[in-house]
Design a protein around this motif. Structure first.
Motif, PDB file in Angstrom:
ATOM      1  N   UNK A   1       2.147 -28.916  30.396  1.00 32.16           N
ATOM      2  CA  UNK A   1       1.613 -28.361  29.145  1.00 32.16           C
ATOM      3  C   UNK A   1       2.226 -26.995  28.846  1.00 32.16           C
ATOM      4  N   UNK A   2       1.981 -26.543  27.627  1.00 33.45           N
ATOM      5  CA  UNK A   2       2.226 -25.145  27.274  1.00 33.45           C
ATOM      6  C   UNK A   2       0.865 -24.488  27.116  1.00 33.45           C
ATOM      7  N   UNK A   3       0.682 -23.385  27.824  1.00 27.65           N
ATOM      8  CA  UNK A   3      -0.604 -22.694  27.811  1.00 27.65           C
ATOM      9  C   UNK A   3      -0.864 -22.067  26.447  1.00 27.65           C
ATOM     10  N   UNK A   4      -2.080 -21.611  26.272  1.00 31.58           N
ATOM     11  CA  UNK A   4      -2.411 -20.884  25.049  1.00 31.58           C
ATOM     12  C   UNK A   4      -1.707 -19.525  25.067  1.00 31.58           C
ATOM     13  N   UNK A   5      -1.011 -19.174  23.988  1.00 33.68           N
ATOM     14  CA  UNK A   5      -0.418 -17.833  23.940  1.00 33.68           C
ATOM     15  C   UNK A   5      -1.518 -16.768  23.960  1.00 33.68           C
ATOM     16  N   UNK A   6      -1.271 -15.691  24.710  1.00 33.02           N
ATOM     17  CA  UNK A   6      -2.238 -14.584  24.772  1.00 33.02           C
ATOM     18  C   UNK A   6      -2.088 -13.716  23.523  1.00 33.02           C
ATOM     19  N   UNK A   7      -3.192 -13.461  22.872  1.00 33.57           N
ATOM     20  CA  UNK A   7      -3.172 -12.715  21.611  1.00 33.57           C
ATOM     21  C   UNK A   7      -3.902 -11.386  21.804  1.00 33.57           C
ATOM     22  N   UNK A   8      -3.149 -10.307  21.699  1.00 30.04           N
ATOM     23  CA  UNK A   8      -3.738  -8.966  21.773  1.00 30.04           C
ATOM     24  C   UNK A   8      -3.948  -8.432  20.365  1.00 30.04           C
ATOM     25  N   UNK A   9      -5.038  -7.703  20.159  1.00 25.33           N
ATOM     26  CA  UNK A   9      -5.346  -7.256  18.797  1.00 25.33           C
ATOM     27  C   UNK A   9      -5.599  -5.757  18.743  1.00 25.33           C
ATOM     28  N   UNK A  10      -5.263  -5.182  17.601  1.00 23.94           N
ATOM     29  CA  UNK A  10      -5.564  -3.774  17.332  1.00 23.94           C
ATOM     30  C   UNK A  10      -6.236  -3.665  15.970  1.00 23.94           C
ATOM     31  N   UNK A  11      -7.449  -3.159  15.986  1.00 22.00           N
ATOM     32  CA  UNK A  11      -8.202  -2.978  14.739  1.00 22.00           C
ATOM     33  C   UNK A  11      -8.101  -1.515  14.359  1.00 22.00           C
ATOM     34  N   UNK A  12      -7.621  -1.266  13.131  1.00 20.85           N
ATOM     35  CA  UNK A  12      -7.408   0.122  12.734  1.00 20.85           C
ATOM     36  C   UNK A  12      -8.405   0.530  11.653  1.00 20.85           C
ATOM     37  N   UNK A  13      -8.696   1.790  11.611  1.00 21.56           N
ATOM     38  CA  UNK A  13      -9.541   2.329  10.532  1.00 21.56           C
ATOM     39  C   UNK A  13     -10.498   3.383  11.060  1.00 21.56           C
ATOM     40  N   UNK A  14     -10.368   4.626  10.524  1.00 20.90           N
ATOM     41  CA  UNK A  14     -11.297   5.709  10.895  1.00 20.90           C
ATOM     42  C   UNK A  14     -12.716   5.389  10.453  1.00 20.90           C
ATOM     43  N   UNK A  15     -12.820   4.530   9.424  1.00 21.60           N
ATOM     44  CA  UNK A  15     -14.131   4.283   8.825  1.00 21.60           C
ATOM     45  C   UNK A  15     -14.945   3.229   9.575  1.00 21.60           C
ATOM     46  N   UNK A  16     -14.297   2.543  10.536  1.00 19.37           N
ATOM     47  CA  UNK A  16     -14.971   1.390  11.148  1.00 19.37           C
ATOM     48  C   UNK A  16     -16.019   1.812  12.167  1.00 19.37           C
ATOM     49  N   UNK A  17     -17.165   1.157  12.108  1.00 16.19           N
ATOM     50  CA  UNK A  17     -18.196   1.312  13.144  1.00 16.19           C
ATOM     51  C   UNK A  17     -18.529  -0.077  13.676  1.00 16.19           C
ATOM     52  N   UNK A  18     -18.996  -0.100  14.918  1.00 16.19           N
ATOM     53  CA  UNK A  18     -19.178  -1.399  15.574  1.00 16.19           C
ATOM     54  C   UNK A  18     -20.640  -1.761  15.806  1.00 16.19           C
ATOM     55  N   UNK A  19     -21.548  -0.948  15.271  1.00 20.97           N
ATOM     56  CA  UNK A  19     -22.956  -1.344  15.381  1.00 20.97           C
ATOM     57  C   UNK A  19     -23.742  -0.747  14.224  1.00 20.97           C
ATOM     58  N   UNK A  20     -24.846  -1.364  13.943  1.00 25.08           N
ATOM     59  CA  UNK A  20     -25.803  -0.833  12.978  1.00 25.08           C
ATOM     60  C   UNK A  20     -25.333  -0.904  11.533  1.00 25.08           C
ATOM     61  N   UNK A  21     -26.109  -0.270  10.677  1.00 28.49           N
ATOM     62  CA  UNK A  21     -25.803  -0.233   9.243  1.00 28.49           C
ATOM     63  C   UNK A  21     -24.923   0.991   8.999  1.00 28.49           C
ATOM     64  N   UNK A  22     -23.744   0.769   8.385  1.00 28.26           N
ATOM     65  CA  UNK A  22     -22.832   1.911   8.210  1.00 28.26           C
ATOM     66  C   UNK A  22     -23.397   2.973   7.256  1.00 28.26           C
ATOM     67  N   UNK A  23     -23.132   4.227   7.572  1.00 28.75           N
ATOM     68  CA  UNK A  23     -23.482   5.309   6.641  1.00 28.75           C
ATOM     69  C   UNK A  23     -22.449   5.324   5.521  1.00 28.75           C
ATOM     70  N   UNK A  24     -22.734   6.046   4.418  1.00 26.73           N
ATOM     71  CA  UNK A  24     -21.747   6.111   3.331  1.00 26.73           C
ATOM     72  C   UNK A  24     -20.382   6.543   3.891  1.00 26.73           C
ATOM     73  N   UNK A  25     -19.346   5.847   3.478  1.00 27.28           N
ATOM     74  CA  UNK A  25     -17.999   6.157   3.959  1.00 27.28           C
ATOM     75  C   UNK A  25     -17.618   5.351   5.187  1.00 27.28           C
TER      76      UNK A  25
END
Ligand SMILES: Nc1nc2c(c(=O)[nH]1)N[C@H]1C(S)=C(S)[C@@H](COP(=O)(O)OP(=O)(O)OC[C@H]3O[C@@H](n4cnc5c(N)ncnc54)[C@H](O)[C@@H]3O)O[C@H]1N2
Ligand code: MOO
Length: 404
Positions: A180-204
């Motif tokens: 077989x051919x294995x699953x290719x490994x996929x690395x990711x980079x999420x960009x953005x100063x505005x991004x938050x990863x929990x809760x309800x975002x504040x304005x901006x």
């Protein structure tokens, strides 16, 4: 688009970028140029990989003449005397002679000389005598050796994804490992100063919606999500984050955000600086037109997703999917084509991607729900994304890209 980026760029670019079929073909070619090596893997590790060699039956199926019913294998005219009992896992002690019967279980080998198997419900048993209660059953209920498959038959071609059913078939065919051919490994980079990863975002602020959907979609498209990193918006932070992502063993890199031409969009400049080749720089599609595909100097593909979440999904489907298919040699089934009914984009100058679900009329789909570029509601209700080509009318058939 930043001018600096065109230094290493080879893509032919018009206002919106290349059309959808061209983008998908270029992405497939870029993946195929990095075709992963075939390797043998034990069967229980093969799920989700892609066959790199045909699956060939190692034995006849069934491997011996066997019973299709619980009952009595008989020879000649009845009533018969019962001389043997063959349950699953056993073999007959001897051949039947006319007037003899052997009790058999479904799947058990029948004795040599068996002419037919009488199902248990069609006979009466009296001590060691068995008699037919009604007329001869129309079927013989004997599965002949090799009746389903003979040894050496090619069951599946290279390029077939190893599904649960393929694992079962491979086991039935006598395989302990698959090439077989294995699953290719996929690395990711999420960009953005505005991004938050929990809760309800504040304005901006904006709640990261791509990070949570990425692993499942990467998996669905045949990749293995290995890293998901984050970076702020300044050029140095982006460069450092990408350099460290490239130091991992990821086979493919996915970025999210910075695909456009805004003041904080440094991706094109970074690609130009390192001498990447820009293979796709914009696709004539809504949503998702700023998506891009680059080949890095070491040959690894980089897929740039636009930041708007539905646009990011568009790029995963149109660019990452074909890249992964190319890297694994995966040959998917022919595209499903259906009619899109209801309020649908029609006569647009570029391709539209519409999250859809099965319509009430057979062979149709309908828009699943609200689907602006920054909106995932419709996608969450959808089982596929319809590719509506430029100029398509309401009666035209459209291709479906399945969703997980
Ligand atoms: N002058 C122009 N402006 C824009 C154009 C254009 O052609 N000319 N195209 C628009 C389109 S279409 C899209 S899509 C975006 C592409 O933007 P970027 O890839 O550069 O991404 P950002 O600017 O970083 O973000 C755009 C938008 O998406 C939000 N975002 C980013 N990451 C995430 C995430 N992980 N989860 C949720 N939302 C995310 C970000 O906050 C912005 O709101 O450009 C348009 N502009
Ligand atoms: O790609 Mo953008 O989201 O079309 O808006």
């Amino acid at each position: 688009m930043a001018d600096a980026a065109t230094g290493g760029a080879h893509a032919h670019r018009h206002a919106d970028g290349v059309d959808v079929p061209t983008a998908r073909r270029l992405a497939h070619d870029a993946g195929a140029a990095r075709l992963l090596p075939p390797a043998p893997l034990p069967l229980d590790e093969c799920g989700g990989t892609v066959l790199a060699a045909p699956l060939v039956a190692r034995s006849d199926a069934p491997s011996v003449d066997s019973s299709a019913m619980d009952g009595f294998a008989v020879r000649g005219e009845g009533p018969w005397s019962v001389v043997d009992r063959v349950l699953a896992g056993a073999v007959a002690r001897r051949a039947l002679t006319p007037g003899e019967a052997a009790e058999v279980a479904t799947g058990a080998p029948v004795p040599a000389g068996t002419e037919r198997v009488l199902p248990i419900e069609d006979v009466t048993v009296d001590g060691s005598r068995v008699a037919l209660t009604g007329p001869w059953p129309s079927r013989r209920h004997v599965r002949r050796r090799g009746e389903q498959v003979t040894a050496g038959t090619v069951l599946l071609d290279a390029g077939v994804p190893v599904s649960a059913a393929v694992l079962g078939l491979a086991a039935s065919a006598g395989a302990d490992s698959l090439t077989v051919r294995r699953r290719p490994r996929v690395g990711a980079l999420l960009t953005g100063d505005e991004l938050v990863t929990s809760g309800v975002p504040r304005p901006g602020q904006v709640r990261d919606a791509v990070g949570p959907l990425l692993p499942g979609l990467v998996e669905h498209l045949g990749g293995r999500p290995v890293e998901a990193r984050r970076s702020g918006d300044d050029a140095r932070a982006l460069g450092a984050a990408l350099d460290s992502l490239l130091a991992t063993d990821a086979d493919v890199v996915v970025t999210c955000g910075m695909a456009g031409a805004g003041p904080a969009d440094h991706l094109h400049a970074w690609l130009g600086d390192i001498g990447a080749s820009l293979v796709v720089d914009g696709v004539a599609v809504r949503p998702g037109h700023p998506q891009l595909l680059a080949v890095l100097p070491d040959g690894r593909p980089l897929v740039g997703l636009p930041g708007n979440p539905l646009a990011a999904v568009a790029a995963l489907l149109l660019l990452l999917g074909p890249v992964l298919d190319g890297m694994t040699g995966r040959v998917g089934p022919p595209a499903a084509r259906v009619r899109l009914v209801g309020a649908v984009p029609s006569g647009r100058p570029v391709t539209s991607l519409v999250p859809v679900r099965r319509g009430t009329e057979p062979g149709t789909v309908e828009a699943a729900g609200p689907a602006g570029p920054a909106q995932l509601w419709g996608l969450a209700l959808a089982d596929a994304v319809a590719v509506v080509p430029p100029g398509a009318g309401p009666q035209d058939l459209v291709e479906l890209l399945p969703l997980p």
